[in-house]
Write a protein that holds these residues in place. Structure first.
Motif, PDB file in Angstrom:
ATOM      1  N   ARG A   1      -9.813  -6.672 -11.479  1.00 24.30           N
ATOM      2  CA  ARG A   1      -9.729  -5.037 -11.550  1.00 24.30           C
ATOM      3  C   ARG A   1      -8.280  -4.791 -11.473  1.00 24.30           C
ATOM      4  O   ARG A   1      -7.925  -3.607 -11.392  1.00 24.30           O
ATOM      5  N   ARG A   2      -7.407  -5.548 -11.216  1.00 21.06           N
ATOM      6  CA  ARG A   2      -5.986  -5.508 -11.127  1.00 21.06           C
ATOM      7  C   ARG A   2      -5.505  -4.518 -10.075  1.00 21.06           C
ATOM      8  O   ARG A   2      -5.011  -3.703 -10.114  1.00 21.06           O
ATOM      9  N   MET A   3      -6.079  -4.725  -8.830  1.00 23.01           N
ATOM     10  CA  MET A   3      -6.148  -3.808  -7.748  1.00 23.01           C
ATOM     11  C   MET A   3      -5.483  -4.843  -6.471  1.00 23.01           C
ATOM     12  O   MET A   3      -5.884  -5.853  -6.498  1.00 23.01           O
ATOM     13  N   THR A   4      -4.748  -4.237  -5.762  1.00 25.67           N
ATOM     14  CA  THR A   4      -4.244  -4.883  -4.535  1.00 25.67           C
ATOM     15  C   THR A   4      -5.037  -4.763  -3.443  1.00 25.67           C
ATOM     16  O   THR A   4      -5.985  -3.810  -3.436  1.00 25.67           O
ATOM     17  N   ALA A   5      -5.048  -5.709  -2.388  1.00 26.58           N
ATOM     18  CA  ALA A   5      -6.016  -5.748  -1.237  1.00 26.58           C
ATOM     19  C   ALA A   5      -5.678  -4.100  -0.510  1.00 26.58           C
ATOM     20  O   ALA A   5      -6.473  -3.692   0.119  1.00 26.58           O
ATOM     21  N   LYS A   6      -4.206  -3.830  -0.699  1.00 22.21           N
ATOM     22  CA  LYS A   6      -3.796  -2.700   0.217  1.00 22.21           C
ATOM     23  C   LYS A   6      -4.495  -1.518  -0.533  1.00 22.21           C
ATOM     24  O   LYS A   6      -4.941  -0.690   0.650  1.00 22.21           O
ATOM     25  N   GLU A   7      -4.451  -1.396  -1.789  1.00 22.06           N
ATOM     26  CA  GLU A   7      -5.200  -0.367  -2.404  1.00 22.06           C
ATOM     27  C   GLU A   7      -6.527  -0.249  -2.194  1.00 22.06           C
ATOM     28  O   GLU A   7      -7.268   0.791  -1.852  1.00 22.06           O
ATOM     29  N   LEU A   8      -7.349  -1.214  -2.170  1.00 22.76           N
ATOM     30  CA  LEU A   8      -8.844  -1.293  -1.914  1.00 22.76           C
ATOM     31  C   LEU A   8      -9.036  -1.019  -0.466  1.00 22.76           C
ATOM     32  O   LEU A   8      -9.933  -0.047  -0.242  1.00 22.76           O
ATOM     33  N   ALA A   9      -8.086  -1.391   0.365  1.00 22.01           N
ATOM     34  CA  ALA A   9      -8.262  -1.169   1.795  1.00 22.01           C
ATOM     35  C   ALA A   9      -8.286   0.369   2.173  1.00 22.01           C
ATOM     36  O   ALA A   9      -9.174   1.049   3.042  1.00 22.01           O
ATOM     37  N   ARG A  10      -7.315   1.085   1.451  1.00 16.56           N
ATOM     38  CA  ARG A  10      -7.041   2.641   1.616  1.00 16.56           C
ATOM     39  C   ARG A  10      -8.312   3.401   0.958  1.00 16.56           C
ATOM     40  O   ARG A  10      -8.759   4.209   1.659  1.00 16.56           O
ATOM     41  N   ARG A  11      -8.660   2.672  -0.140  1.00 20.17           N
ATOM     42  CA  ARG A  11      -9.810   3.651  -0.889  1.00 20.17           C
ATOM     43  C   ARG A  11     -11.306   3.344  -0.132  1.00 20.17           C
ATOM     44  O   ARG A  11     -11.939   4.492  -0.171  1.00 20.17           O
ATOM     45  N   VAL A  12     -11.418   2.153   0.635  1.00 19.39           N
ATOM     46  CA  VAL A  12     -12.753   2.007   1.063  1.00 19.39           C
ATOM     47  C   VAL A  12     -12.688   2.590   2.502  1.00 19.39           C
ATOM     48  O   VAL A  12     -13.589   2.924   3.158  1.00 19.39           O
ATOM     49  N   GLY A  13     -11.379   2.737   3.119  1.00 21.72           N
ATOM     50  CA  GLY A  13     -11.361   3.237   4.589  1.00 21.72           C
ATOM     51  C   GLY A  13     -11.399   2.053   5.730  1.00 21.72           C
ATOM     52  O   GLY A  13     -11.728   2.030   6.513  1.00 21.72           O
ATOM     53  N   LEU A  14     -10.890   0.836   5.225  1.00 22.17           N
ATOM     54  CA  LEU A  14     -10.890  -0.207   6.048  1.00 22.17           C
ATOM     55  C   LEU A  14      -9.355  -0.378   6.624  1.00 22.17           C
ATOM     56  O   LEU A  14      -8.497  -0.090   5.666  1.00 22.17           O
ATOM     57  N   SER A  15      -8.975  -0.996   7.451  1.00 23.66           N
ATOM     58  CA  SER A  15      -7.655  -1.435   7.749  1.00 23.66           C
ATOM     59  C   SER A  15      -7.288  -2.756   6.759  1.00 23.66           C
ATOM     60  O   SER A  15      -8.325  -3.513   6.393  1.00 23.66           O
ATOM     61  N   GLU A  16      -5.988  -2.958   6.571  1.00 21.52           N
ATOM     62  CA  GLU A  16      -5.622  -3.978   5.811  1.00 21.52           C
ATOM     63  C   GLU A  16      -5.997  -5.335   6.636  1.00 21.52           C
ATOM     64  O   GLU A  16      -6.457  -6.249   6.018  1.00 21.52           O
ATOM     65  N   THR A  17      -5.822  -5.362   7.988  1.00 23.78           N
ATOM     66  CA  THR A  17      -6.380  -6.478   8.682  1.00 23.78           C
ATOM     67  C   THR A  17      -7.832  -6.880   8.564  1.00 23.78           C
ATOM     68  O   THR A  17      -8.351  -7.839   8.486  1.00 23.78           O
ATOM     69  N   GLN A  18      -8.765  -5.686   8.562  1.00 20.02           N
ATOM     70  CA  GLN A  18     -10.164  -5.961   8.468  1.00 20.02           C
ATOM     71  C   GLN A  18     -10.556  -6.465   6.999  1.00 20.02           C
ATOM     72  O   GLN A  18     -11.177  -7.534   6.928  1.00 20.02           O
ATOM     73  N   LEU A  19      -9.715  -5.938   6.033  1.00 12.58           N
ATOM     74  CA  LEU A  19      -9.911  -6.355   4.748  1.00 12.58           C
ATOM     75  C   LEU A  19      -9.455  -7.795   4.548  1.00 12.58           C
ATOM     76  O   LEU A  19     -10.176  -8.901   3.965  1.00 12.58           O
ATOM     77  N   SER A  20      -8.276  -8.226   5.329  1.00 15.02           N
ATOM     78  CA  SER A  20      -7.803  -9.481   5.125  1.00 15.02           C
ATOM     79  C   SER A  20      -8.923 -10.656   5.825  1.00 15.02           C
ATOM     80  O   SER A  20      -8.970 -11.708   5.597  1.00 15.02           O
TER      81      SER A  20
END
Length: 83
Positions: free
Chosen positions: A14-33
């Motif tokens: 999707r050419r999306m960064t994890a940071k962008e996904l975390a923001r759009r889903v409402g998760l912290s970057e740590t949770q997504l990691s």
């Protein structure tokens, strides 16, 4: 563990960064990691739904399964013995 997380592959497609996904889903970057590295033991269906909505995918696109005979009869044992 035979269940793996394939989120990185979907993000790359999707050419999306994890940071962008975390923001759009409402998760912290740590949770997504932690999710991306497989360090979580569970996930709410609402989180899975949000990930799928943002990534426009199905839950099966985010997970993989590799058969492991040692897991048979582990969490769910219906009395059938493995061959």
């Amino acid at each position: 563990m035979p269940v793996g997380v394939t989120l990185d592959a979907v993000l790359a497609a999707r050419r999306m960064t994890a940071k962008e996904l975390a923001r759009r889903v409402g998760l912290s970057e740590t949770q997504l990691s932690m999710l991306r590295t497989g360090k979580v033991r569970g996930m709410r269906f609402s989180t899975m739904a949000a990930l799928c909505a943002v990534l426009e995918c199905q839950p099966g696109d985010l997970l993989s399964y590799t058969f492991d005979a040692s897991d048979v009869g582990g969490a769910v044992n219906d009395g059938v013995q493995p061959k």
